[in-house]
Design an enzyme around this catalytic site. Sequence first.
Site, short mmCIF file in Angstrom:
data_model
loop_
_atom_site.label_atom_id
_atom_site.label_comp_id
_atom_site.label_asym_id
_atom_site.label_seq_id
_atom_site.Cartn_x
_atom_site.Cartn_y
_atom_site.Cartn_z
N PRO A 1 29.80 -11.22 31.30
CG PRO A 1 30.11 -13.11 32.60
CD PRO A 1 30.34 -12.57 31.26
CG HIS B 1 24.22 -5.33 46.82
ND1 HIS B 1 25.44 -5.88 46.57
CD2 HIS B 1 23.65 -6.11 47.78
CE1 HIS B 1 25.63 -6.94 47.34
NE2 HIS B 1 24.55 -7.11 48.08
CE LYS C 1 24.11 -3.04 32.89
NZ LYS C 1 23.47 -3.29 34.16
P1 FAS Z 1 18.92 -19.08 28.44
O1 FAS Z 1 20.13 -19.61 27.71
O2 FAS Z 1 18.98 -18.87 29.91
O3 FAS Z 1 17.68 -20.06 28.19
C1 FAS Z 1 17.46 -20.60 26.92
C2 FAS Z 1 16.60 -21.85 27.08
O4 FAS Z 1 16.30 -22.34 25.77
C3 FAS Z 1 17.30 -22.97 27.83
O5 FAS Z 1 16.50 -23.45 28.87
C4 FAS Z 1 17.56 -24.04 26.76
O6 FAS Z 1 17.43 -25.35 27.26
C5 FAS Z 1 16.46 -23.75 25.75
N1 FAS Z 1 16.82 -24.17 24.40
C6 FAS Z 1 18.00 -23.99 23.77
N2 FAS Z 1 17.95 -24.55 22.54
C7 FAS Z 1 16.70 -25.07 22.40
C8 FAS Z 1 16.04 -25.79 21.37
N3 FAS Z 1 16.68 -26.06 20.22
N4 FAS Z 1 14.78 -26.19 21.56
C9 FAS Z 1 14.12 -25.90 22.73
N5 FAS Z 1 14.70 -25.24 23.75
C10 FAS Z 1 15.97 -24.84 23.57
N6 FAS Z 1 24.43 -12.96 32.93
C11 FAS Z 1 24.66 -12.10 33.94
O7 FAS Z 1 24.03 -11.03 33.99
N7 FAS Z 1 25.62 -12.40 34.92
C12 FAS Z 1 26.33 -13.59 34.90
O8 FAS Z 1 27.16 -13.83 35.77
C13 FAS Z 1 26.09 -14.52 33.87
N8 FAS Z 1 26.77 -15.72 33.84
C14 FAS Z 1 26.53 -16.59 32.79
C15 FAS Z 1 27.21 -17.83 32.70
C16 FAS Z 1 26.97 -18.71 31.63
C17 FAS Z 1 27.71 -20.04 31.54
C18 FAS Z 1 26.05 -18.35 30.62
C19 FAS Z 1 25.81 -19.27 29.44
C20 FAS Z 1 25.38 -17.13 30.70
C21 FAS Z 1 25.60 -16.25 31.80
N9 FAS Z 1 24.92 -15.04 31.90
C22 FAS Z 1 25.14 -14.16 32.90
C23 FAS Z 1 23.97 -14.67 30.94
C24 FAS Z 1 22.69 -15.38 31.30
O9 FAS Z 1 22.29 -15.03 32.58
C25 FAS Z 1 21.70 -15.04 30.23
O10 FAS Z 1 21.67 -13.65 29.95
C26 FAS Z 1 20.32 -15.53 30.55
O11 FAS Z 1 20.39 -16.90 30.82
C27 FAS Z 1 19.45 -15.22 29.34
O12 FAS Z 1 18.28 -15.91 29.48
P2 FAS Z 1 17.55 -16.56 28.20
O13 FAS Z 1 17.55 -15.57 27.09
O14 FAS Z 1 16.29 -17.11 28.72
O15 FAS Z 1 18.54 -17.74 27.69
C1 PHB Z 2 27.11 -13.14 40.04
O1 PHB Z 2 27.04 -14.27 39.49
O2 PHB Z 2 26.81 -12.95 41.23
C2 PHB Z 2 27.58 -11.97 39.21
C3 PHB Z 2 28.12 -12.20 37.96
C4 PHB Z 2 28.55 -11.13 37.20
C5 PHB Z 2 28.44 -9.83 37.72
C6 PHB Z 2 27.88 -9.61 38.96
C7 PHB Z 2 27.46 -10.69 39.73
O3 PHB Z 2 28.87 -8.78 36.98
#
Ligand code: FAS
Ligand code: PHB
Length: 390
Positions: free
Chosen positions: A293, A72, A297
């Site tokens: 979100p 994009h 980032k």
């Molecule tokens: P994660 O949370 O992805 O992964 C952590 C892992 O650790 C999980 O698999 C979990 O099972 C494990 N874990 C947790 N506790 C544990 C324990 N006690 N023992 C062992 N394992 C354990 N970012 C965007 O840029 N755009 C978005 O639209 C967006 N939407 C999101 C929506 C939601 C609901 C959430 C929660 C986050 C969103 N994010 C978004 C942010 C998301 O993308 C995070 O930045 C990304 O998942 C970060 O990755 P990790 O740091 O690996 O954490």
């Molecule tokens: C997406 O889930 O596609 C997404 C979420 C947040 C953004 C951009 C894209 O800011």
Amino acid sequence: MRTQVVIIGSGPSGLLLGQLLSRAGIDNVILDRVSKEYILNRVRAGVLEEGTVYLLEKVGAGQRLHREGLPHDGFTLAFNGRGHRIDMLNLSGGKRVMVYGQTEVTRDLMDAREATGTITRYEADKVTPREFSGETPYVTYEKDGVTHRIDCDFIAGCDGYHGVSRKSVPRDAIKEFERVYPFGWLGILADVPPVSHELIYANHPRGFALCSMRSERRSRYYVQCPVDDKVEDWSDDRFWDEIRRRLPAEQAEALVTGQSFEKSLAPLRSFVSEPMRFGRLFLAGDAAHIVPPTGAKGLNLAASDVHYLSEALIEYYNEKSQAGLDNYSQKALARVWKAVRFSWWMTTMMHRFPDTGEFGQRIQEAELDYLIHSPAASAALAENYVGLPF
Ligand code: FAS
Ligand code: PHB
């Protein structure tokens, strides 16, 4: 059992760190408390910065991304009934983003890890980092009723906001900064063509809306909703009616609707914990920080943390130098706080707060109007959206 680095968490942070370390010959084990299938069922981020794409290519997880991802060059800011394109590519000096779902990133990293045969233990219960303030840390966990111990040199807490790692740090050793937003995002996935070939971020007096996608046939949409709403409060019909009301007429009429196959509600917060290192325990990704979100980032910050941490660990093992490890927290936090600021600014400008009112709405619209007409302001927006340098 012994390894060099135990990584807690098999999300994007843990998996990417594991791959970067394995490619440098550093032995590591990943532990996650849930199953691989559970992780792959979570729908989250959708936009990758070039730095994140580079790291995925570096660890051999970039092939499908380039086949199926959508490059994009810009996105639209919609307000006051009209859309205005931000020409990211030209404003940022040639940078773009890649639209490719986090679920697919995670799947590609899992596949790349399995191909190397490196150990990952899913459904590991009661994972506990121990003795990380000393020279001989270890991690214990339970699986199938047996308690296991893994001795290691370092522990990487990649276990997200609700993980155990940050919570294992003595309270007097950590400082937390937080801002909780008084609304959430309701997101849906539907196999309908996206309303636009680029993302649309919409400011509307009824609330924020975002039009995104996962492919040319799969759309990802969000509407701002009350933080105490429940997913079951939102039928598909209610969702489609509401997002239509928040989009400019042209997009509202062009919107292709259909049955959603995923619907979830995410609370929004800005959160940073300092420092990101405690002896031989290092935090990375959502374990250390959370952004709303709005600025896309979250996932990309996880990638830059892991870039810094992997470089520091490689330097330690190859050059017996602690310099990178000693500098990790300061280096990572410098980029984290800039992304936290940008995400807070985008959220504040685009969402309806309880106290926004008519004056606040005019101020938001004036800021957006200034943004789209000022080359300097648009360039600053583009520079932050494509991602600041690692
Ligand atoms: P994660 O949370 O992805 O992964 C952590 C892992 O650790 C999980 O698999 C979990 O099972 C494990 N874990 C947790 N506790 C544990 C324990 N006690 N023992 C062992 N394992 C354990 N970012 C965007 O840029 N755009 C978005 O639209 C967006 N939407 C999101 C929506 C939601 C609901 C959430 C929660 C986050 C969103 N994010 C978004 C942010 C998301 O993308 C995070 O930045 C990304 O998942 C970060 O990755 P990790 O740091 O690996 O954490
Ligand atoms: C997406 O889930 O596609 C997404 C979420 C947040 C953004 C951009 C894209 O800011």
